[in-house]
Design a protein around this motif. Structure first.
Motif, PDB file in Angstrom:
ATOM      1  N   TRP A  50       0.836  -1.207   0.000  1.00  0.00           N
ATOM      2  CA  TRP A  50       0.000   0.000   0.000  1.00  0.00           C
ATOM      3  C   TRP A  50       0.867   1.253   0.000  1.00  0.00           C
ATOM      4  O   TRP A  50       0.574   2.224  -0.708  1.00  0.00           O
ATOM      5  CB  TRP A  50      -0.935   0.002   1.214  1.00  0.00           C
ATOM      6  N   GLU A  51       1.927   1.248   0.799  1.00  0.00           N
ATOM      7  CA  GLU A  51       2.828   2.408   0.843  1.00  0.00           C
ATOM      8  C   GLU A  51       3.511   2.621  -0.505  1.00  0.00           C
ATOM      9  O   GLU A  51       3.697   3.761  -0.950  1.00  0.00           O
ATOM     10  CB  GLU A  51       3.875   2.213   1.944  1.00  0.00           C
ATOM     11  N   ASP A  54       0.943   4.146  -2.873  1.00  0.00           N
ATOM     12  CA  ASP A  54       0.740   5.562  -2.551  1.00  0.00           C
ATOM     13  C   ASP A  54       1.914   6.397  -3.046  1.00  0.00           C
ATOM     14  O   ASP A  54       1.727   7.487  -3.604  1.00  0.00           O
ATOM     15  CB  ASP A  54       0.592   5.741  -1.034  1.00  0.00           C
ATOM     16  N   ALA A  55       3.132   5.889  -2.839  1.00  0.00           N
ATOM     17  CA  ALA A  55       4.317   6.629  -3.262  1.00  0.00           C
ATOM     18  C   ALA A  55       4.354   6.792  -4.770  1.00  0.00           C
ATOM     19  O   ALA A  55       4.641   7.880  -5.284  1.00  0.00           O
ATOM     20  CB  ALA A  55       5.577   5.904  -2.774  1.00  0.00           C
ATOM     21  N   ASN A  57       1.794   6.671  -6.874  1.00  0.00           N
ATOM     22  CA  ASN A  57       0.719   7.587  -7.274  1.00  0.00           C
ATOM     23  C   ASN A  57       1.119   9.038  -7.046  1.00  0.00           C
ATOM     24  O   ASN A  57       0.873   9.917  -7.886  1.00  0.00           O
ATOM     25  CB  ASN A  57      -0.560   7.274  -6.499  1.00  0.00           C
ATOM     26  N   ASN A  58       1.754   9.302  -5.905  1.00  0.00           N
ATOM     27  CA  ASN A  58       2.169  10.673  -5.583  1.00  0.00           C
ATOM     28  C   ASN A  58       3.269  11.149  -6.529  1.00  0.00           C
ATOM     29  O   ASN A  58       3.241  12.285  -7.017  1.00  0.00           O
ATOM     30  CB  ASN A  58       2.673  10.741  -4.139  1.00  0.00           C
ATOM     31  N   PRO A  63      -2.902   9.197 -10.850  1.00  0.00           N
ATOM     32  CA  PRO A  63      -3.055   7.832 -10.354  1.00  0.00           C
ATOM     33  C   PRO A  63      -2.454   6.794 -11.297  1.00  0.00           C
ATOM     34  O   PRO A  63      -2.582   6.894 -12.512  1.00  0.00           O
ATOM     35  CB  PRO A  63      -4.576   7.650 -10.256  1.00  0.00           C
ATOM     36  N   ARG A  67      -8.212   2.236  -6.772  1.00  0.00           N
ATOM     37  CA  ARG A  67      -8.671   1.282  -5.782  1.00  0.00           C
ATOM     38  C   ARG A  67     -10.149   1.461  -5.481  1.00  0.00           C
ATOM     39  O   ARG A  67     -10.640   2.593  -5.352  1.00  0.00           O
ATOM     40  CB  ARG A  67      -7.866   1.453  -4.488  1.00  0.00           C
TER      41      ARG A  67
END
Length: 265
Positions: A50-51, A54-55, A57-58, A63, A67
């Protein structure tokens, strides 16, 4: 048989998207439609996956993974067209990278040595004097260790480092290492068999260049064996020693003025 290996990563505008592990995670998310299932498949923790998502995507600014939260299975995940293109680009780059490494192994007489030499060339430091050598002996002490290094031309350098530093660097006989010496730490003397000094390092050579300034002078010295070092001395010392190109000299360096390093990652 030793082989050349390398890793590939993606970076854009200073932003690191990661390498094979993150791309493999994206690929599995696309195949399985689930972040948790993809994490299990690539051997990554659920939290770590998940991390990573997120990284990515950022860092992408848009995106890469969409999700849908909820449901007994924990929701689903799909890749955006941007993520698919990223996977495709990485796979193409990785194929080229593998061919490059294979080609490098074939064309270099001693590829591992050549690569290490290139890495030495790219090293940046404020110390003017950078010499490569091989550890020939280590004298262990309670606080400091004495390190002996053989350098080009059969000359030897002696450096004192803390015992902790010697262990951290893995300094042992046969270890390749480098030394850094500030030009201001190099003292110049004239050869004299009766000269006795406490400095452990007394390297013989000849003056190769003299750049005279207002207060100080920069003196280049070609050591016996081919290495070159630079010394910064006062104009008064330059004149007193009558230094000029071709003058035989001794470069004197205290063992405590030498910094020892290695190229290990």
């Amino acid at each position: 048989m030793l082989a050349i290996k390398g890793t590939l990563g993606l970076e854009s505008d200073g932003r690191n998207f990661g390498g094979r592990e993150r791309i493999a995670l994206l690929l599995k998310i696309g195949e399985l439609g689930s972040i948790s299932a993809a994490a299990r498949d690539v051997g990554m923790s659920y939290k770590g996956a998940w991390e990573a998502v997120d990284a990515m995507n950022n860092l992408a600014g848009e995106p890469l993974v969409l999700r849908a939260v909820g449901g007994r299975s924990g929701g689903s995940a799909t890749l955006t067209p941007r993520a698919q293109r990223l996977i495709d680009v990485f796979q193409r780059m990785e194929a080229i990278h593998k061919r490059f490494l294979k080609h490098l192994t074939a064309v270099a007489d001693d590829p591992l040595s050549d690569i290490d030499l290139v890495r030495r060339f790219t090293m940046k430091t404020s110390a003017r004097n950078q010499l490569a050598g091989t550890v020939s002996a280590v004298e262990t002490g309670a606080v400091n260790d004495v390190i002996q290094l053989d350098i080009q031309g059969g000359q030897r350098l002696v450096a004192t480092v803390t015992h902790e530093s010697a262990q951290s660097l893995g300094l042992a006989p046969g270890k390749n290492a480098f030394v850094l010496i500030k030009a201001s730490s190099v003292i110049i003397g004239l050869p004299d068999d009766s000269m006795r000094l406490s400095a452990r390092n007394q390297l013989k050579g000849k003056v190769s260049s003299v750049k005279r300034g207002t207060v100080n002078a920069e003196v280049g010295i070609e050591l016996d064996g081919g290495n070159a070092i630079v010394s910064i001395i006062t104009i008064a010392s330059l004149d007193s020693l009558a230094l000029r190109e071709g003058t035989s000299v001794v470069a004197i360096v205290k063992a405590s003025s030498i910094i020892v390093g290695t190229f290990d990652n």
